[in-house]
Design a protein around this motif. Structure first.
Motif, short mmCIF file in Angstrom:
data_model
loop_
_atom_site.label_atom_id
_atom_site.label_comp_id
_atom_site.label_asym_id
_atom_site.label_seq_id
_atom_site.Cartn_x
_atom_site.Cartn_y
_atom_site.Cartn_z
N ASN A 47 4.42 3.52 -8.70
CA ASN A 47 4.37 4.89 -9.22
C ASN A 47 4.63 5.91 -8.12
O ASN A 47 5.35 6.90 -8.32
CB ASN A 47 3.01 5.16 -9.87
N LYS A 48 4.07 5.68 -6.94
CA LYS A 48 4.27 6.60 -5.81
C LYS A 48 5.72 6.58 -5.36
O LYS A 48 6.28 7.62 -5.02
CB LYS A 48 3.34 6.25 -4.67
N SER B 230 0.83 -1.21 0.00
CA SER B 230 0.00 0.00 0.00
C SER B 230 0.86 1.26 0.00
O SER B 230 1.98 1.26 0.52
CB SER B 230 -0.94 0.02 1.22
N GLU B 231 0.32 2.30 -0.57
CA GLU B 231 1.02 3.58 -0.62
C GLU B 231 1.26 4.13 0.77
O GLU B 231 2.26 4.80 1.02
CB GLU B 231 0.22 4.58 -1.46
N ASN C 34 0.60 -4.29 -7.46
CA ASN C 34 0.66 -3.00 -6.75
C ASN C 34 1.31 -1.90 -7.58
O ASN C 34 2.20 -1.20 -7.11
CB ASN C 34 1.42 -3.18 -5.43
N ARG C 35 0.88 -1.73 -8.80
CA ARG C 35 1.51 -0.76 -9.70
C ARG C 35 1.41 0.67 -9.15
O ARG C 35 2.34 1.47 -9.30
CB ARG C 35 0.87 -0.84 -11.09
N SER C 36 0.31 1.02 -8.49
CA SER C 36 0.17 2.38 -7.96
C SER C 36 1.22 2.66 -6.89
O SER C 36 1.70 3.79 -6.76
CB SER C 36 -1.24 2.61 -7.40
#
Length: 109
Positions: free
Chosen positions: A68-69, A8-9, A63-65
């Protein structure tokens, strides 16, 4: 080697905080890439807990996002596979593909 899953971000804030006490590794792994599998295997074979680095594993497909973060927050262009070494909230070392090695991490610490 005991990987901590990065899913998770929100975990990135914790990683920044942790990195003030000890270096933190983020390993960005593509589960469909043979080069990534080789880099992961090589890292695991050469890992030494005494280096004092806490390892996090990021599954890029799931978990690509988060990936990116990571690129935005640490100012490191996305690659796959890729390792980032975080100290005091900043990325102090990164490597990708065949340049990924435990010796490189240890020297950066």
């Amino acid at each position: 080697m005991n990987w901590n899953k990065l899913t998770s971000e929100e975990q990135l804030d914790g990683i920044r905080h942790e990195s003030a006490q000890h270096p933190v590794l983020i390993f960005k792994h593509s589960t469909t890439c043979s080069i990534s599998a080789m880099a992961l295997s090589r890292m695991e074979r050469n890992w030494n807990e005494q280096a004092g680095i806490k390892p996090y594993y990021l599954d890029l497909q799931a978990n690509r996002s988060v990936s990116n973060k990571i690129a935005n927050e640490f100012g490191v262009e996305h690659e796959s596979p890729q390792v980032l070494l975080i100290r005091n909230g900043e990325c102090v070392y990164d490597a990708s593909h065949m340049a990924i090695s435990f010796d490189g991490l240890r020297q950066a610490v």
